[in-house]
Design a protein around this motif. Sequence first.
Motif, PDB file in Angstrom:
ATOM      1  N   UNK A 120       0.839  -1.198   0.000  1.00 58.69           N
ATOM      2  CA  UNK A 120       0.000   0.000   0.000  1.00 58.69           C
ATOM      3  C   UNK A 120       0.876   1.251   0.000  1.00 58.69           C
ATOM      4  N   UNK A 121       0.494   2.227  -0.797  1.00 55.15           N
ATOM      5  CA  UNK A 121       1.227   3.490  -0.820  1.00 55.15           C
ATOM      6  C   UNK A 121       1.117   4.185   0.534  1.00 55.15           C
ATOM      7  N   UNK A 122      -0.056   4.065   1.154  1.00 53.94           N
ATOM      8  CA  UNK A 122      -0.281   4.762   2.419  1.00 53.94           C
ATOM      9  C   UNK A 122      -0.621   3.786   3.546  1.00 53.94           C
ATOM     10  N   UNK A 123      -0.421   4.220   4.753  1.00 55.92           N
ATOM     11  CA  UNK A 123      -0.711   3.394   5.926  1.00 55.92           C
ATOM     12  C   UNK A 123      -2.207   3.096   5.999  1.00 55.92           C
ATOM     13  N   UNK A 124      -2.504   1.797   6.137  1.00 54.05           N
ATOM     14  CA  UNK A 124      -3.891   1.388   6.276  1.00 54.05           C
ATOM     15  C   UNK A 124      -4.746   1.605   5.053  1.00 54.05           C
ATOM     16  N   UNK A 125      -4.132   1.861   3.891  1.00 54.85           N
ATOM     17  CA  UNK A 125      -4.876   2.191   2.656  1.00 54.85           C
ATOM     18  C   UNK A 125      -5.809   3.382   2.891  1.00 54.85           C
ATOM     19  N   UNK A 126      -5.396   4.303   3.723  1.00 51.38           N
ATOM     20  CA  UNK A 126      -6.265   5.433   4.066  1.00 51.38           C
ATOM     21  C   UNK A 126      -6.006   6.681   3.222  1.00 51.38           C
ATOM     22  N   UNK A 127      -4.946   6.636   2.383  1.00 52.26           N
ATOM     23  CA  UNK A 127      -4.683   7.756   1.500  1.00 52.26           C
ATOM     24  C   UNK A 127      -4.110   8.982   2.184  1.00 52.26           C
ATOM     25  N   UNK A 128      -3.538   8.804   3.388  1.00 51.09           N
ATOM     26  CA  UNK A 128      -3.074   9.962   4.163  1.00 51.09           C
ATOM     27  C   UNK A 128      -1.558   9.977   4.372  1.00 51.09           C
ATOM     28  N   UNK A 129      -1.047   9.007   5.121  1.00 51.67           N
ATOM     29  CA  UNK A 129       0.371   8.978   5.484  1.00 51.67           C
ATOM     30  C   UNK A 129       1.102   7.893   4.705  1.00 51.67           C
ATOM     31  N   UNK A 130       2.287   8.215   4.181  1.00 54.85           N
ATOM     32  CA  UNK A 130       3.043   7.268   3.357  1.00 54.85           C
ATOM     33  C   UNK A 130       3.498   6.068   4.195  1.00 54.85           C
ATOM     34  N   UNK A 131       3.291   4.877   3.641  1.00 59.40           N
ATOM     35  CA  UNK A 131       3.705   3.639   4.303  1.00 59.40           C
ATOM     36  C   UNK A 131       5.221   3.453   4.159  1.00 59.40           C
ATOM     37  N   UNK A 132       5.760   2.413   4.817  1.00 57.85           N
ATOM     38  CA  UNK A 132       7.203   2.150   4.775  1.00 57.85           C
ATOM     39  C   UNK A 132       7.557   1.427   3.466  1.00 57.85           C
ATOM     40  N   UNK A 133       7.521   2.167   2.387  1.00 59.00           N
ATOM     41  CA  UNK A 133       7.652   1.608   1.048  1.00 59.00           C
ATOM     42  C   UNK A 133       8.997   0.916   0.841  1.00 59.00           C
ATOM     43  N   UNK A 134      10.082   1.575   1.211  1.00 55.71           N
ATOM     44  CA  UNK A 134      11.405   0.997   1.002  1.00 55.71           C
ATOM     45  C   UNK A 134      11.570  -0.340   1.700  1.00 55.71           C
ATOM     46  N   UNK A 135      11.107  -0.440   2.946  1.00 55.89           N
ATOM     47  CA  UNK A 135      11.216  -1.685   3.700  1.00 55.89           C
ATOM     48  C   UNK A 135      10.366  -2.788   3.078  1.00 55.89           C
ATOM     49  N   UNK A 136       9.183  -2.428   2.582  1.00 54.82           N
ATOM     50  CA  UNK A 136       8.324  -3.430   1.929  1.00 54.82           C
ATOM     51  C   UNK A 136       8.961  -3.933   0.636  1.00 54.82           C
ATOM     52  N   UNK A 137       9.586  -3.040  -0.104  1.00 56.40           N
ATOM     53  CA  UNK A 137      10.252  -3.445  -1.343  1.00 56.40           C
ATOM     54  C   UNK A 137      11.395  -4.415  -1.054  1.00 56.40           C
ATOM     55  N   UNK A 138      12.102  -4.195   0.039  1.00 55.68           N
ATOM     56  CA  UNK A 138      13.207  -5.102   0.399  1.00 55.68           C
ATOM     57  C   UNK A 138      12.700  -6.488   0.781  1.00 55.68           C
ATOM     58  N   UNK A 139      11.407  -6.582   1.126  1.00 58.88           N
ATOM     59  CA  UNK A 139      10.825  -7.852   1.535  1.00 58.88           C
ATOM     60  C   UNK A 139      10.108  -8.583   0.404  1.00 58.88           C
ATOM     61  N   UNK A 140       9.927  -7.908  -0.748  1.00 62.38           N
ATOM     62  CA  UNK A 140       9.413  -8.647  -1.891  1.00 62.38           C
ATOM     63  C   UNK A 140       8.136  -8.178  -2.542  1.00 62.38           C
ATOM     64  N   UNK A 141       7.636  -6.978  -2.212  1.00 61.33           N
ATOM     65  CA  UNK A 141       6.467  -6.499  -2.960  1.00 61.33           C
ATOM     66  C   UNK A 141       6.898  -6.196  -4.399  1.00 61.33           C
ATOM     67  N   UNK A 142       5.937  -6.276  -5.322  1.00 61.92           N
ATOM     68  CA  UNK A 142       6.256  -6.140  -6.740  1.00 61.92           C
ATOM     69  C   UNK A 142       5.948  -4.744  -7.268  1.00 61.92           C
ATOM     70  N   UNK A 143       5.306  -3.935  -6.454  1.00 56.64           N
ATOM     71  CA  UNK A 143       4.946  -2.571  -6.824  1.00 56.64           C
ATOM     72  C   UNK A 143       4.200  -1.954  -5.669  1.00 56.64           C
ATOM     73  N   UNK A 144       3.805  -0.688  -5.813  1.00 58.05           N
ATOM     74  CA  UNK A 144       3.032  -0.024  -4.768  1.00 58.05           C
ATOM     75  C   UNK A 144       1.724   0.464  -5.371  1.00 58.05           C
ATOM     76  N   UNK A 145       0.666   0.378  -4.567  1.00 54.85           N
ATOM     77  CA  UNK A 145      -0.677   0.620  -5.081  1.00 54.85           C
ATOM     78  C   UNK A 145      -1.503   1.409  -4.081  1.00 54.85           C
ATOM     79  N   UNK A 146      -2.411   2.233  -4.607  1.00 55.75           N
ATOM     80  CA  UNK A 146      -3.345   2.946  -3.734  1.00 55.75           C
ATOM     81  C   UNK A 146      -4.724   2.302  -3.747  1.00 55.75           C
TER      82      UNK A 146
END
Length: 425
Positions: free
Chosen positions: A126-152
Amino acid sequence: MKSRTLIKNCHIVSPECDFDVLNSLLISDGKIEAIGDINVLCDTVYDGDSCCLIPGLIDMNCKICEDGYESRDNLKIVSATAAAGGFTTLAITPNTQPVIDNKTVVDYVIQRIKSESSVNIYPYGSITKGCKGKDIAEIGKMLSKGIIGISDHGGMIDNASLLRDVLMYSKMFDVPVISGGLDDSLAEGKAVNEGIIATRLGLSGSPREAEEIIVSRNMILGKYSGAKLHLPVITTEFSVALVNEGKKHNSRLSAGTFPHYFTLTEEEILGYNTFGKVNPPLRTKKDTEALKQGIYSGVIDVIASGHTPASIDRKLVEFDLAACGISSLETAFPVSFSALCNDKFSLSDLCRVMSKRPAEILGLDKKGVIKKGNDADLVICDINNDFEIKGSEFISKAKYTPYEGKRVKGKVLKTFVGGKVVFGT
């Protein structure tokens, strides 16, 4: 010793490999080893019975209702459903429970996928925490764990500055940003197309501008950021025109749609038919024709399933209270084949928008095309004989469909993932 599988007597069809004569394909340890007239000793031999062998379909927009409810699709059900529909790879939206918005959840989801799925499944973060569209999630850490992209998906971003920051940040990792949605100030709480059908039924309609404003905004931000931007679902004639213009200025822009948007219209909801209630809403005949032309011309890069399987108890209620959703993994390919393939648009072309382009956008360089060295994710399908769509026969727990009783071609007979049969006998 290598484990070898031979698929013989089939028409091999792929964006980079289209034979008119019957051929064979050799699989070795999950990879395509050879194509052509093959005479080697194999552990297993499958007869294609003169049907077509195509690359496994790749779904860029699939929802898994992993929320603890027994009546809804989970990882095991979705993977089996995907295999039955010819999908060998799924990119799943982050609006699960728990939301995929941190590295711990990514770890959890990937472990579940490894133990429970029969097809390839890759999570979006998720681009944002809780899919709430407000605060940016920990994108870099998720990418290091294997997500294939980021989505809203599940939390459209109203704040243009936030989305701009995300697009700029994503360039560090060169991952696709999957961003779309509707302008809530125009569309919130409105699940049908604004127009004569909505008026006739006394329903509040969602205007097409709600989509087109977001398409325009995201394309502008994508152009100036230089990020890899994918618009997951466009549904209107003007959105097609906007994307066509946007691609002239941004080579990293791509767009997709779902089969129900180029095969069904707003008339599907007549009689308050909740099986036709989806988000964005079904549009008009003029829009469906524009989407088809967009697919034919390449303006639309991808056809995804749009699988959002709301349970039947959430559909069989008053229209305003009914959930938006459709069970479409098992119908996406035959519906698309029957609606699109003709003298000007071949099965190979369909494979481009359902296999090759999704693989390219997601960076899956060993998938999407049948060629030596690629993963043996394959589908045997019958494109000559029609069959009737019956929701009661779905593997998905959402055993309903607006296509009930429709006769289509493109029946999936057998699906292979890494050379192993995951559907069919």
